[in-house]
Motif scaffolding. Structure first.
Motif, PDB file in Angstrom:
ATOM      1  N   ASN A  71      -8.059   1.371   0.633  1.00  0.00           N
ATOM      2  CA  ASN A  71      -9.043   1.441  -0.450  1.00  0.00           C
ATOM      3  C   ASN A  71     -10.413   0.931   0.006  1.00  0.00           C
ATOM      4  OD1 ASN A  71      -7.184   2.525  -2.179  1.00  0.00           O
ATOM      5  ND2 ASN A  71      -6.640   0.582  -3.154  1.00  0.00           N
ATOM      6  N   THR A 130      -9.483   3.830  -6.762  1.00  0.00           N
ATOM      7  CA  THR A 130      -8.516   2.732  -6.576  1.00  0.00           C
ATOM      8  C   THR A 130      -7.401   2.736  -7.614  1.00  0.00           C
ATOM      9  OG1 THR A 130      -9.895   1.255  -7.919  1.00  0.00           O
ATOM     10  CG2 THR A 130     -10.309   1.300  -5.543  1.00  0.00           C
ATOM     11  N   HIS A 182      -4.859  -2.053   0.243  1.00  0.00           N
ATOM     12  CA  HIS A 182      -6.191  -2.656   0.060  1.00  0.00           C
ATOM     13  C   HIS A 182      -7.137  -2.206   1.181  1.00  0.00           C
ATOM     14  CE1 HIS A 182      -9.320  -5.729   0.530  1.00  0.00           C
ATOM     15  NE2 HIS A 182      -9.210  -5.915  -0.804  1.00  0.00           N
TER      16      HIS A 182
END
Length: 1016
Positions: free
Chosen positions: A48, A198, A45
């Motif tokens: 990203n 993503t 995360h």
């Protein structure tokens, strides 16, 4: 011994150990793995998040770059300055339709006048967005900000806006603002890129808790998203999906939120793997882990000890022996790397020392106690003293108090503020006071505390001097009286001074228009610059308001350091100079009193007329005009009145000539008239008579009324002269002969008359020489008592015996002396000789015998007459009563008041006065009564006719009777017969003079007579 890779050994052991440990500790490992997986998800995360932020920043940067490039385009600036809206619309629509439109969806152009122009691409069509209203909200230049549409009739639209100023290259001022907009609603390109980066199955973009755009978002997924926690980075739902929340930052205050969904397959796989072979994995992991630890400890101990020892040796001595390799290649590589690193550090230290040693600046380091720890060697070159020890000392130990305080205060400021500073100060050196620029900066330790201060000192004296010279040159440039304008090859202003602004305008646009118009009106100057690289001369320059003025201009070209050509125009307004030249020319060619051409311009025009006459084979008439008796006007009414009469005369003469003719004032009371292209002599005669007649009409001047009778001499070209000088001389000669004939008329030049004039000129020169050589002598004609026996006085008569021509008649040379002004000098000589002679013959005091001397008109008006009379009496020691001065009747009548005043001064000296040639003028009892005279002399013209001529007899009788009634003595001149003497006795005349009793003779006869009277 066979060498193996340390990494291979380590990896093998670790794999075995991990396998054993994983099996032994499967359940805790599962939990740990689950946590690790969550951590991995968290790291993913985070990655990203960074990738998305980098992508978003790159996307915004590209859009901002495109917008800024467009704001700097010349076509945009030109469109704003010229207000060419069609060009602006075409240009910005093209940009939106091109590659720029992929990132930017709309532009709003705002001018300095407050006008707004909107330009949108197809993605905004039909949305009815009021973009201009959004631009009213202030945002800093070059910063993005999200704004929401204000139109309540359509769903809320979210847009990102960035603003760039539009700056004019020529004016250097902001002429407008460019606003760029990106629509966030349904921005599929942005969502697609996020999905690609993503790997999400669906994407949603939020602003202020509102979905602005979404991709592949089914109702089910939308329901899941609505249940998610907005503050969580990611969440795992029961349907095995992971929801990620990302934040895209525009600024510290504004953010966009991105929500993505991914399938949660990794958790399911982890649970399946950890449920198998739980017991066996645990046992194996314990055994292998124990063995792995023992093996690693055994294998690495020796190599690590050697490597550590080598590092310690290199820290103490950079010249230590090279690293000796061991069993493991990895440790050997690490040792070699350490050896190479130390070598590089040594090389860098040498480079740094070279910079410190060779830099012209002074580099130093001070400790926290402000004592010098290091200083570059060139410091000693500056102070010219190698004996001063700087290291370990403070500034107060090295410099004067004022200098040291300045340095110390700046050091303390660096420590206090924890950031670099710059100071300027002066210091005394052997070269005088120098200016220095010092940059000081803090040095931090690992804890972030300042442990030292570094500094670089630069001698900026030469730079300051150069700046001062540049500033002085700029002031000289700006304050120069001449206008200076520098333009480029496109005729646009580069720089200009104040004088240029006064003549050409103060703003760049006006000056640019001026330069373009100037070179358009003077192509020859541009051509000369191309050929000769310069042009200089007088020209006409037009101001911005259209007014032209004469200017002295110098234009040259020069080149900048970048080899760019420039034109330098230096010019000044010479209107005042030209006006002064015009006035000077007028003063040099025109008479200041009458405004007529003066003598110089008269000759120029006469020469031009002669040249024209030669071409056209025509004649020229030249009139030489002189006002008769003008001196009497000046003497009677004053020179101001004379000037008024001259101006009035000039105006009248000018009224009778043709346009091509010329009237000129030659000087004094003389005028010249050039009559061009005359057909015959009658034309000249006609114009001359008209001038004569007009000037006979009296002038009504300020304080008096007078006419201006003139004498005009006329010469014709080519008959009467070959050039201008000869023609004017002959006209002048004719004018003087007209005066001899009685004045107030015209006379054409005659060759015979000219010959006479030439003879007169030669005689004048001889007369001057005779006066200089004292060749003029006197004879004396006695005056007898009416009884004809006693000599009462004698009249002095001048005689001239010319060395070549013999005796010159007195009437000839006396008249010549009158005309030329020599009569004053001649009269002075006659007066002196006569006084000396009278002194000599007056030897009998009982019978005084005065001498009579004639005074001319010029002598009467001569201001030195009284002094001349006194001087003659003093030099000769003659009593004033023995001197009698004779004046003519005409002289007395011409200017009675002034003559009476002068004669009264003579009488006051004790001198007797008589009126000579009485009866030939305007014989008036009033005049005779007012004159301070004691004797009247009857002119010989009346005596000649008696007896016999009744008129002459009556005149003589009247003169004698009138004179006696005024208590005046009467002398008859020219008595040559006994009958004349008898007539005069009968009419009681007092004295006689004439050839009958005595001819003019030398003073010797009078002296003899006087001596004889002593014995009688």
């Amino acid at each position: 011994m066979k060498k193996v890779k340390f990494s291979t050994a380590i990896l093998s052991i670790v794999l075995c150990a991990l396998t054993v440990i994983a099996l032994v500790l499967l359940i805790p490992a599962y939990q740990g793995s689950q946590r690790a997986l969550l951590e991995e998800i968290n790291l993913s995360h985070s990655r990203n998040q960074k990738v998305l932020q980098q992508f978003f920043d790159k996307y915004l940067k590209a859009a901002a770059f495109n917008a800024e490039q467009i704001s700097q385009r010349d076509i945009l600036k030109a469109g704003i300055e010229t207000q060419h809206h069609q060009h602006l619309n075409q240009f910005l629509q093209q940009q939106l339709a091109g590659q720029t439109g992929e990132n930017i969806h709309a532009f709003v152009l705002e001018t300095q006048q407050g006008n707004h122009y909107e330009f949108i691409n197809t993605s905004l069509l039909g949305m009815q967005l009021n973009l201009s209203q959004l631009t009213k909200e202030f945002i800093p230049n070059r910063s993005w900000k999200v704004q929401s549409s204000l139109n309540s009739s359509v769903p809320t639209q979210h847009l990102m806006r960035i603003t760039f100023p539009i700056i004019s290259d020529e004016l250097g001022e902001v002429v407008g603002t460019l606003h760029a907009f990106i629509l966030l609603n349904d921005h599929f390109k942005l969502l697609s890129e996020i999905q690609s980066l993503t790997g999400a199955e669906s994407v949603a973009l939020y602003f202020n808790q509102q979905v602005t755009s979404s991709l592949a978002l089914t109702p089910k997924l939308q329901s899941v998203l609505e249940q998610s926690k907005p503050d969580a980075l990611f969440e795992i739902f029961e349907d095995d999906r992971i929801i990620h929340h990302y934040q895209l930052s525009l600024s510290a205050q504004q953010h966009l939120k991105v929500v993505t969904t991914l399938p949660n397959s990794s958790i399911l796989a982890l649970e399946l793997a950890y449920t198998k072979d739980l017991g066996m994995a645990i046992t194996a992991a314990l055994i292998i882990g124990l063995l792995t630890v023992l093996a690693i400890s055994r294998l690495t101990k020796t190599s690590l000890v050697r490597l550590v020892q080598y590092a310690e040796d290199m820290a103490i001595n950079r010249d230590a022996e090279p690293f000796k390799p061991g069993h493991f290649s990895e440790f050997n590589l690490l040792g070699k790397t350490l050896e190479h690193m130390v070598g590089r550090i040594s090389e860098h230290e040498q480079q740094l020392n070279g910079i410190i040693t060779n830099t012209p600046n002074i580099i130093f380091i001070k400790g926290a106690d402000l004592r010098y720890q290091m200083i570059s060697p060139n410091y000693y070159d500056l102070i010219k003293d190698n004996t001063i020890k700087v290291i370990g000392k403070t500034d107060h130990e090295l410099y004067c108090s004022e200098h040291a305080d300045t340095l110390r205060n700046s050091d303390l400021e660096v420590i206090l503020r924890n950031k670099p500073i710059q100071i300027e100060y002066t210091g005394a050196t052997e070269l005088g006071r120098r200016n220095y620029l010092s940059t000081k900066f803090p040095l931090f330790d690992e804890s972030g505390n300042v442990y030292a201060i570094g500094g670089i000192v630069t001698d900026v004296t030469d730079l300051k001097d150069a700046q001062s010279h540049i500033q002085l040159a700029g002031q000289i440039f700006d304050q120069a009286d001449e206008a200076i304008l520098v333009i480029d090859t496109h005729l646009k202003m580069v720089t200009s001074n104040s004088a240029c602004h006064q003549l050409c305008g103060s703003d760049d646009l006006t000056i640019n228009q001026f330069s373009r118009r100037f070179f358009a009106e003077h192509p020859e100057i541009r051509h000369s610059l191309k050929q000769d690289k310069r042009w200089q001369g007088e020209t006409q320059i037009r101001k911005p308001n259209g007014q032209a003025f004469p200017a002295w201009l110098s234009v040259s070209n020069l080149y900048t350091e970048d080899d760019e050509e420039r034109f330098v125009l230096i010019f000044s307004d010479i209107s005042a100079k030209k006006e002064a030249e015009t006035k000077l020319e007028k003063l040099s060619h025109y008479d200041s009193l009458t405004g007529l051409p003066n003598r110089s311009l008269f000759f120029d025009r006469l020469n031009s007329a002669i040249a024209r006459s030669n071409r056209e084979k025509s004649q020229i008439g030249l009139l030489f005009i002189n006002i008769d008796r003008f001196k009497n006007i000046n003497d009677t009414y004053g020179h101001a009145a004379g000037d008024e009469l001259l101006k009035a005369t000039a105006n009248r003469i000018s009224g009778f000539i043709r346009p091509d003719d010329t009237v000129s004032r030659l000087g004094g009371d003389e005028f010249g008239v050039i009559l061009q292209s005359i057909d015959n002599v009658d034309t000249v005669s006609h114009i001359s008579h008209r001038i004569i007649e007009s000037l006979r009409t009296p002038f009504q001047l300020d304080n008096f009324t007078s006419n201006a009778p003139v004498s005009i001499g006329i010469a014709l070209y080519p008959d009467d002269g070959r050039d201008a000088k000869e023609l004017l001389t002959n006209a002048d000669t004719a004018m003087y002969h007209m005066k001899e004939k009685g004045r107030n008329g015209i006379l054409f030049y005659d060759q015979k008359v000219n010959q006479k004039a030439e003879a007169q000129t030669r005689l004048e020169e001889d007369l001057r020489l005779a006066l200089h050589n004292q060749d003029i002598f006197l004879v004396y004609q006695p005056r007898f008592h009416i009884n004809g026996e006693d000599i009462l006085s004698a009249e002095a008569l001048a005689r001239w015996n010319h060395p070549e021509k013999g005796m010159i008649p007195p009437g000839q040379f006396i008249e010549l002396a009158e005309q030329t002004g020599l009569i004053v000098e001649l009269g002075r000589e006659i007066l002196s000789q006569a006084c000396h002679a009278a002194k000599a013959w007056n030897v009998n005091p009982n019978k005084p015998m005065p001498v009579s001397v004639n005074l001319s008109a010029r002598q009467i008006y001569d201001p030195n007459l009284i002094d001349d009379i006194k001087g003659a009496l003093i030099d000769s020691d003659l009593a004033p009563s023995l001197l009698e001065l004779e004046i003519t009747e005409t002289l007395a009548i011409d200017d009675l008041d002034k003559v009476i005043n002068k004669l009264q001064l003579i009488c006051d000296l004790g001198i007797n006065l008589s009126v000579d040639d009485f009866g030939t003028g305007y014989s008036s009892l009033i005049y005779l009564k007012r004159l301070p005279v004691s004797t009247v002399k009857i002119d010989r013209s009346f005596v000649t006719g008696v007896p016999g001529d009744a008129d002459d007899e009556n005149i003589i009788a009247a003169i004698i009777s009138m004179s006696h009634s005024l208590q005046l003595k009467v002398v008859a001149e020219g008595v040559e017969t006994q009958e004349q003497l008898s007539f005069l006795k009968n009419h009681q005349c007092d004295e006689i003079q004439g050839f009958l009793l005595g001819k003019p003779d030398s003073s010797t006869r009078l002296l003899e007579y006087a001596k004889k009277s002593l014995t009688s």
